[in-house]
Design a protein around this motif. Structure first.
Motif, short mmCIF file in Angstrom:
data_model
loop_
_atom_site.label_atom_id
_atom_site.label_comp_id
_atom_site.label_asym_id
_atom_site.label_seq_id
_atom_site.Cartn_x
_atom_site.Cartn_y
_atom_site.Cartn_z
N SER A 466 0.84 -1.20 0.00
CA SER A 466 0.00 0.00 0.00
C SER A 466 0.88 1.25 0.00
O SER A 466 2.08 1.21 0.28
CB SER A 466 -0.90 0.01 1.23
N GLU A 467 0.24 2.40 -0.27
CA GLU A 467 0.96 3.66 -0.23
C GLU A 467 1.48 3.94 1.18
O GLU A 467 2.59 4.45 1.36
CB GLU A 467 0.04 4.79 -0.69
N PHE A 468 0.70 3.57 2.19
CA PHE A 468 1.15 3.76 3.57
C PHE A 468 2.36 2.87 3.86
O PHE A 468 3.32 3.31 4.51
CB PHE A 468 0.01 3.42 4.54
N GLY A 469 2.32 1.63 3.36
CA GLY A 469 3.45 0.74 3.55
C GLY A 469 4.71 1.26 2.89
O GLY A 469 5.81 1.17 3.45
N ARG A 470 4.57 1.83 1.69
CA ARG A 470 5.72 2.41 1.00
C ARG A 470 6.28 3.59 1.79
O ARG A 470 7.50 3.78 1.85
CB ARG A 470 5.32 2.85 -0.40
N HIS A 471 5.40 4.37 2.37
CA HIS A 471 5.85 5.53 3.17
C HIS A 471 6.65 5.05 4.38
O HIS A 471 7.71 5.62 4.69
CB HIS A 471 4.64 6.35 3.60
N HIS A 502 7.91 4.40 -5.40
CA HIS A 502 6.85 3.87 -6.24
C HIS A 502 7.41 2.88 -7.26
O HIS A 502 8.62 2.75 -7.42
CB HIS A 502 6.11 5.01 -6.93
N ASN A 503 6.51 2.17 -7.94
CA ASN A 503 6.94 1.23 -8.97
C ASN A 503 7.84 1.93 -9.97
O ASN A 503 7.56 3.06 -10.40
CB ASN A 503 5.74 0.63 -9.68
N ASN A 504 8.92 1.26 -10.36
CA ASN A 504 9.92 1.94 -11.17
C ASN A 504 10.74 0.97 -12.01
O ASN A 504 10.76 -0.23 -11.76
CB ASN A 504 10.85 2.76 -10.26
N PHE A 505 11.43 1.51 -12.99
CA PHE A 505 12.51 0.81 -13.71
C PHE A 505 13.60 1.83 -13.98
O PHE A 505 13.38 3.05 -13.87
CB PHE A 505 12.01 0.18 -15.01
N GLY A 506 14.80 1.36 -14.30
CA GLY A 506 15.92 2.26 -14.50
C GLY A 506 16.52 2.14 -15.89
O GLY A 506 16.44 1.09 -16.53
#
Length: 546
Positions: A466-471, A502-506
């Protein structure tokens, strides 16, 4: 007879088509390519490779004239000969789950080749390359620019729906726009335990009383790959760009290698029964054996060749002035070993040999793929919450900054910093695992001229936070300070240059400038927290960091 097949379309439906027919462009050099293939049924097939797109408007046919084979198309009563570059007869069998790997050699540098796969003497012979042209490209001999993608943690399932697949679409577009030479998949390409309806270890707990065989377990792992890789967005990347892979824990089970024997056996406990340690530990190791076989079939088989007798999954490769070593942090990971718990002695020796050879190599930058980052969470956090049966115990033991791994980490960093100090060349760690994107600079007062960085991308489609978990997770990240270390040592220092939760790639870009200087930049593409479906980008120039 009890059915132990994990694939049950009524109880465990995949929300996407399963992988049946596919290709993956594997290890590439200036004159060769490893091509991975999967077909829907066993039998004899034929792979044709050519410099130009291959016509498919007819029935494919191989004509033999003495020792020379020619490819032809039959349309009605007419036969049209095609001049292919190479023809490979192939046999696909169930033993390898209908997969095969072809080493295509004697190619020209920086050249594109097209390929088709068909099954001779069948009513519907075309398998691959007939619906749209498929191709691969060899590496250039002396590139002044090397661009590649970095991703990890592909877990797009939220219940019986898929999410975050726009990240894969954007990834493809950025790779194409950058004319990328390859992609690095830095771990967790599948999750065998990531979603309750797609959790084969939960399934093992349900059926263990029926004494599942190793073949049963192999079928479960194969089923996971066929589901996770059945997404068209994923297949498009694999069949368009050279992709190097390495596993992490979720290709086996969460935290593999970071448990005591008692903790590992407890993963198969159910609340209403007494623990059967011997049975459970045997089952767990049988699952690891099955995971290793399927990892070799689906991922490692198209990496650079390694000796199967050594159980080696670490490997090296190069592209121009950028040289790479990919570490295996799961195949020999054992928390219960007294030293070198993460890599093991044999892998460490191979890595050290490679690093020593780089002093006299043409490399201007070294990249080391470490599926779990060398620097990320605060050392206090990593070493405080290692409490037996605490939910994240295994995750913290995985980390280089866990006190059980300090000596091994110091051994690694000492060699890396010494190399960078003496050669004035940068060394960059590339990682996944932590469900965030990040950039760190690592330093040590003993090596003031060394330039060592940590680049992380995780996860491209991770749906289980969740967004809270990511925070909360972001607050555990080291901002600036010391890595943990033994009291008698001067610790390594880290500086967090950028964090993305957040979800990402590099995308990593290496370029030799006209003045001879080297430019290295890292672009993190991430899902925006402002609006759904929007993808933003942050660029960090490593060569400009003091």
């Amino acid at each position: 007879m009890v059915l132990l097949n994990f694939c049950d379309p009524e109880e465990r439906p995949w929300p996407n088509p399963r992988l049946k027919t596919a290709s993956i462009i594997g290890h590439t050099t200036t004159t060769s390519v490893r091509l991975w293939l999967r077909v829907p049924q066993p039998g004899d097939y034929c792979l044709v490779v050519a410099k130009n797109p291959i016509p498919t408007d007819g029935i494919p046919h191989i004509q033999s004239e003495g020792k020379i084979e020619k490819f032809a198309l039959m349309t009605g009563n007419k036969i049209k000969e095609i001049d292919p570059e190479l023809i490979y007869p192939l046999k696909f069998v169930y033993d390898n789950d209908l997969t095969n790997v072809v080493d295509i050699k004697d190619l020209k540098p920086q050249s594109r080749y097209y390929y088709i796969l068909f099954q001779p003497n069948e009513d519907r012979p075309w398998i691959l390359g007939h619906e749209e042209p498929l191709s691969f490209r060899t590496f250039p001999e002396n590139p002044t620019e090397v661009n590649f993608g970095l991703y990890s943690c592909h877990q797009p399932y939220h219940g019986q729906t898929t999410v975050n697949l726009k990240m894969w679409d954007k990834f493809y577009q950025e790779l194409w726009d950058a004319n990328a030479q390859f992609v690095l998949a830095a771990g967790d390409q599948v999750y065998v335990d990531g979603e309750k309806e797609l959790d084969i270890w939960k399934w093992l707990k349900n059926v263990k009383k029926h004494n599942p065989s190793r073949n049963d377990m192999v079928s479960w792992y194969r089923d996971i790959y066929q589901g996770y890789w059945g997404l068209p967005e994923v297949q498009r990347i694999f069949q368009s760009f050279t992709t190097y892979m390495i596993w992490d824990d979720h290709e086996i089970v969460d935290g593999w290698g970071s448990y005591t024997p008692q903790e590992l056996a407890a993963k198969l406990d159910v609340s209403w029964e007494l623990r059967n340690f011997k049975e459970h530990i045997n089952l767990a190791h049988e699952m690891f054996s099955a995971a290793k076989q399927v990892y070799r079939e689906y991922e490692h088989s198209h990496n650079p060749h390694t000796d199967p007798n050594l159980e080696q999954f670490d490997y090296e490769f190069s592209c121009g002035i950028s040289h790479f070593y990919v570490l295996d942090m799961r195949g020999h990971h054992d928390f219960n070993r007294q030293e070198l718990r993460l890599l093991g002695a044999e892998q460490w020796q191979r890595f050290e040999t490679w690093l020593n050879a780089q002093y006299d190599s043409s490399a201007r930058v070294l990249f080391i793929v470490s599926p779990v980052p060398v620097a990320h969470f605060k050392s206090f956090v990593v070493n405080t919450f290692d409490v037996p049966y605490f939910k994240y115990t295994d995750d913290f033991r995985d980390h280089w900054d866990h006190d059980s791994n300090w000596s091994e980490r110091n051994q690694l960093l000492e060699k890396v910093f010494q190399f960078s100090q003496e050669t004035k060349r940068p060394v960059v760690f590339l990682s996944g695992d932590v469900h965030m994107g990040a950039v760190f600079k690592i330093s040590h007062q003993k090596f003031p001229s060394a330039r060592v960085f940590q680049l992380t991308s995780s996860g491209i489609s991770y749906a289980s936070m969740s967004e809270f978990g990511r925070h909360l997770l972001e607050n555990l990240v080291q901002k600036r300070g010391n890595l943990g270390d033994h009291r008698e040592n001067i610790p390594y220092q880290v500086e967090n240059l950028y964090i993305c939760r957040h979800n990402n790639f590099g995308m990593v870009r290496v370029k030799e400038m006209n003045n001879g200087e080297l430019s290295i930049s890292y672009e993190l593409f991430y899902s925006s927290k402002q609006a759904e479906g929007i993808i933003e980008m942050q660029r960090i120039e490593l060569d400009q960091i003091p």
